[in-house]
Write an enzyme that holds these catalytic residues in place. Structure first.
Site, PDB file in Angstrom:
ATOM      1  N   ARG A  48      13.920  -7.788   9.230  1.00 43.52           N
ATOM      2  CA  ARG A  48      15.392  -7.832   9.140  1.00 43.52           C
ATOM      3  C   ARG A  48      15.893  -8.244  10.511  1.00 43.52           C
ATOM      4  O   ARG A  48      15.657  -7.546  11.502  1.00 43.52           O
ATOM      5  CB  ARG A  48      15.937  -6.467   8.721  1.00 43.52           C
ATOM      6  CG  ARG A  48      17.438  -6.393   8.796  1.00 43.52           C
ATOM      7  CD  ARG A  48      18.030  -5.193   8.100  1.00 43.52           C
ATOM      8  NE  ARG A  48      18.036  -5.365   6.659  1.00 43.52           N
ATOM      9  CZ  ARG A  48      18.896  -4.778   5.827  1.00 43.52           C
ATOM     10  NH1 ARG A  48      19.816  -3.960   6.289  1.00 43.52           N
ATOM     11  NH2 ARG A  48      18.841  -5.000   4.528  1.00 43.52           N
ATOM     12  N   HIS A  98      19.628 -13.203   1.993  1.00 44.34           N
ATOM     13  CA  HIS A  98      19.176 -11.851   1.659  1.00 44.34           C
ATOM     14  C   HIS A  98      18.452 -11.917   0.300  1.00 44.34           C
ATOM     15  O   HIS A  98      18.935 -11.409  -0.714  1.00 44.34           O
ATOM     16  CB  HIS A  98      20.379 -10.898   1.614  1.00 44.34           C
ATOM     17  CG  HIS A  98      20.016  -9.446   1.669  1.00 44.34           C
ATOM     18  ND1 HIS A  98      18.712  -8.996   1.768  1.00 44.34           N
ATOM     19  CD2 HIS A  98      20.789  -8.320   1.620  1.00 44.34           C
ATOM     20  CE1 HIS A  98      18.701  -7.673   1.792  1.00 44.34           C
ATOM     21  NE2 HIS A  98      19.946  -7.247   1.702  1.00 44.34           N
ATOM     22  N   GLN A 106      17.642  -8.839  -1.916  1.00 40.33           N
ATOM     23  CA  GLN A 106      18.835  -8.338  -2.602  1.00 40.33           C
ATOM     24  C   GLN A 106      19.048  -9.104  -3.914  1.00 40.33           C
ATOM     25  O   GLN A 106      19.307  -8.505  -4.959  1.00 40.33           O
ATOM     26  CB  GLN A 106      20.055  -8.503  -1.684  1.00 40.33           C
ATOM     27  CG  GLN A 106      21.341  -8.016  -2.304  1.00 40.33           C
ATOM     28  CD  GLN A 106      21.333  -6.524  -2.573  1.00 40.33           C
ATOM     29  OE1 GLN A 106      21.017  -5.733  -1.707  1.00 40.33           O
ATOM     30  NE2 GLN A 106      21.661  -6.125  -3.792  1.00 40.33           N
ATOM     31  N   ASP A 111      30.807  -8.315  -1.480  1.00 36.80           N
ATOM     32  CA  ASP A 111      30.062  -7.737  -0.352  1.00 36.80           C
ATOM     33  C   ASP A 111      31.087  -7.445   0.746  1.00 36.80           C
ATOM     34  O   ASP A 111      32.243  -7.891   0.663  1.00 36.80           O
ATOM     35  CB  ASP A 111      28.994  -8.744   0.131  1.00 36.80           C
ATOM     36  CG  ASP A 111      28.134  -8.198   1.269  1.00 36.80           C
ATOM     37  OD1 ASP A 111      28.130  -6.973   1.507  1.00 36.80           O
ATOM     38  OD2 ASP A 111      27.458  -9.020   1.943  1.00 36.80           O
ATOM     39  N   CYS A 143      26.229  -5.300  -3.229  1.00 37.97           N
ATOM     40  CA  CYS A 143      24.895  -5.046  -2.667  1.00 37.97           C
ATOM     41  C   CYS A 143      24.834  -3.705  -1.937  1.00 37.97           C
ATOM     42  O   CYS A 143      23.751  -3.153  -1.760  1.00 37.97           O
ATOM     43  CB  CYS A 143      24.496  -6.180  -1.739  1.00 37.97           C
ATOM     44  SG  CYS A 143      25.684  -6.421  -0.397  1.00 37.97           S
ATOM     45  N   ARG A 160      16.319  -2.515  -6.313  1.00 39.81           N
ATOM     46  CA  ARG A 160      15.659  -3.009  -5.105  1.00 39.81           C
ATOM     47  C   ARG A 160      14.223  -2.502  -5.066  1.00 39.81           C
ATOM     48  O   ARG A 160      13.306  -3.205  -4.627  1.00 39.81           O
ATOM     49  CB  ARG A 160      16.404  -2.512  -3.850  1.00 39.81           C
ATOM     50  CG  ARG A 160      17.855  -2.963  -3.719  1.00 39.81           C
ATOM     51  CD  ARG A 160      17.966  -4.447  -3.508  1.00 39.81           C
ATOM     52  NE  ARG A 160      17.169  -4.873  -2.380  1.00 39.81           N
ATOM     53  CZ  ARG A 160      17.535  -4.778  -1.089  1.00 39.81           C
ATOM     54  NH1 ARG A 160      18.734  -4.320  -0.775  1.00 39.81           N
ATOM     55  NH2 ARG A 160      16.738  -5.190  -0.126  1.00 39.81           N
TER      56      ARG A 160
HETATM   57  N1   CP Z   1      21.870  -3.934   0.394  1.00 45.56           N
HETATM   58  C1   CP Z   1      21.111  -3.661   1.463  1.00 45.56           C
HETATM   59  O1   CP Z   1      20.296  -4.470   1.919  1.00 45.56           O
HETATM   60  O2   CP Z   1      21.296  -2.417   1.954  1.00 45.56           O
HETATM   61  P1   CP Z   1      20.716  -1.867   3.329  1.00 45.56           P
HETATM   62  O3   CP Z   1      21.413  -2.582   4.438  1.00 45.56           O
HETATM   63  O4   CP Z   1      21.057  -0.399   3.284  1.00 45.56           O
HETATM   64  O5   CP Z   1      19.236  -2.102   3.364  1.00 45.56           O
HETATM   65  N1  NVA Z   2      26.360  -9.101   4.361  1.00 43.94           N
HETATM   66  C1  NVA Z   2      25.906  -7.776   4.719  1.00 43.94           C
HETATM   67  C2  NVA Z   2      24.860  -7.310   3.766  1.00 43.94           C
HETATM   68  C3  NVA Z   2      24.357  -5.916   4.009  1.00 43.94           C
HETATM   69  C4  NVA Z   2      23.291  -5.521   3.050  1.00 43.94           C
HETATM   70  C5  NVA Z   2      25.376  -7.800   6.149  1.00 43.94           C
HETATM   71  O1  NVA Z   2      24.692  -8.755   6.523  1.00 43.94           O
HETATM   72  O2  NVA Z   2      25.652  -6.865   6.888  1.00 43.94           O
END
Ligand code: CP
Ligand code: NVA
Length: 303
Positions: free
Chosen positions: A103, A130, A133, A222, A262, A290
């Protein structure tokens, strides 16, 4: 020797592989092979530069259920945080681990890591995509609507990582997608271009949320302020005022439309409590999925 498979974007798998993964996720959810541990003895690294609840915990639990262990690494606490290069880190971790989920901020970091790693690299969220997701999202839509092809998904809000992966999901499954985004916050042009070139999904980017949501089977949003964008918060909040999923906007969708997010949600900004906790919301099933989809994914990449 088989070549390793990465999963940096949804496009790293074929439409057929995607269908197979979604079917496997459904089977795993129903408890099929619950006592089989196809990943026994494997070690999966989780290299997370940003916060996470769902991605981290669902992977830790899911990998345990498949027999593998996970090793969580905050880049600040490993030597990368002191300047060890991505190249060297990728080479070294490849000698210990069987796969790594990353990440990160820049999608280029992920690509650079993957180019030097000898093990599968999975995108656990970058600023551009993502894809994990999107897998959970698709499983949820299939559960509620029993198909993907020909459905209409409306995405209202920021043309961000989640939106880009949904566009790829639409192009791989034949689901139609309309996105309503304020000017300057549209999805990535490269992602849009490739998606429009591929199989028969309608893809449209509009300004008006009502237009996007009309006749939608699935309404998705989102956060307006993604991780790392905190300094843009007040400017973005103003731009996105009209892009909230509330009961009035939702009344333009199909009567049986479901609502996805999400998560994490900023309740009262991009979505109201009433919608998020209402009868059309599938957001907690979506969060659960997930787990099942990532188990199917890691099994596919490693077993
Ligand atoms: N939706 C998602 O990826 O959540 P987190 O940031 O909690 O992993
Ligand atoms: N768009 C958001 C998604 C979080 C799961 C971010 O990148 O923070």
């Amino acid at each position: 020797m088989t070549t390793k498979r990465d999963f940096l974007t949804l496009r790293d798998i074929t439409p057929q592989e995607l269908q197979m993964l979604l079917q496997r996720a459904q089977d795993l959810k129903k408890g099929k092979d619950a006592t089989r541990c196809p990943l026994i003895g494997k070690s999966i690294g989780l290299l997370f530069e940003k916060a996470s609840t769902r991605t981290r915990v669902s992977l830790e639990v899911g990998m345990y259920q498949l027999g593998a262990q996970t090793i969580y690494m905050n880049p600040k606490e490993i030597q990368m945080g002191r300047g060890e290069t991505i190249h060297d880190t990728a080479k070294v971790l490849s000698r210990y681990l069987d796969a790594v989920v990353i990440r990160t901020f820049s999608h280029d970091t992920l690509k650079e890591f993957a180019s030097h790693a000898a093990i599968p690299v999975v995108n656990g969220l970058s600023d551009l995509h993502h894809p994990c997701q999107a897998l959970g999202d698709l499983q949820t839509i299939i559960e509620r609507k029993e198909k993907l092809k020909g459905l209409r998904l409306a995405y209202v809000g920021d043309g961000n990582n989640v939106a880009n992966s949904l566009i790829e999901a639409a192009s791989l499954t034949g689901m139609n997608i309309s996105l309503a985004c304020p000017k300057g916050y549209e999805p990535d042009p490269g992602v849009l271009k490739k998606a429009k070139e591929s199989i028969g999904a309608e893809i449209a980017v509009v300004r008006d949320p009502v237009e996007a949501v009309r006749k939608a089977d699935v309404v998705y949003t989102d956060v307006w302020i993604s991780m790392g964008q905190e300094n843009e918060a007040s400017r973005k909040r103003k731009k996105f005022e009209k892009y909230q999923i509330n009961s009035t906007l939702l009344s333009n969708a199909r009567k049986d439309a479901i609502v996805l997010h999400c998560l994490p949600a900023h309740r009262g900004e991009e979505i109201t409590d009433e919608v998020m906790d209402g009868p059309r919301s599938a957001v907690f099933d979506q969060a659960e999925n997930r787990l099942h989809t990532q188990k199917a994914l890691l099994e596919f990449l490693l077993a």
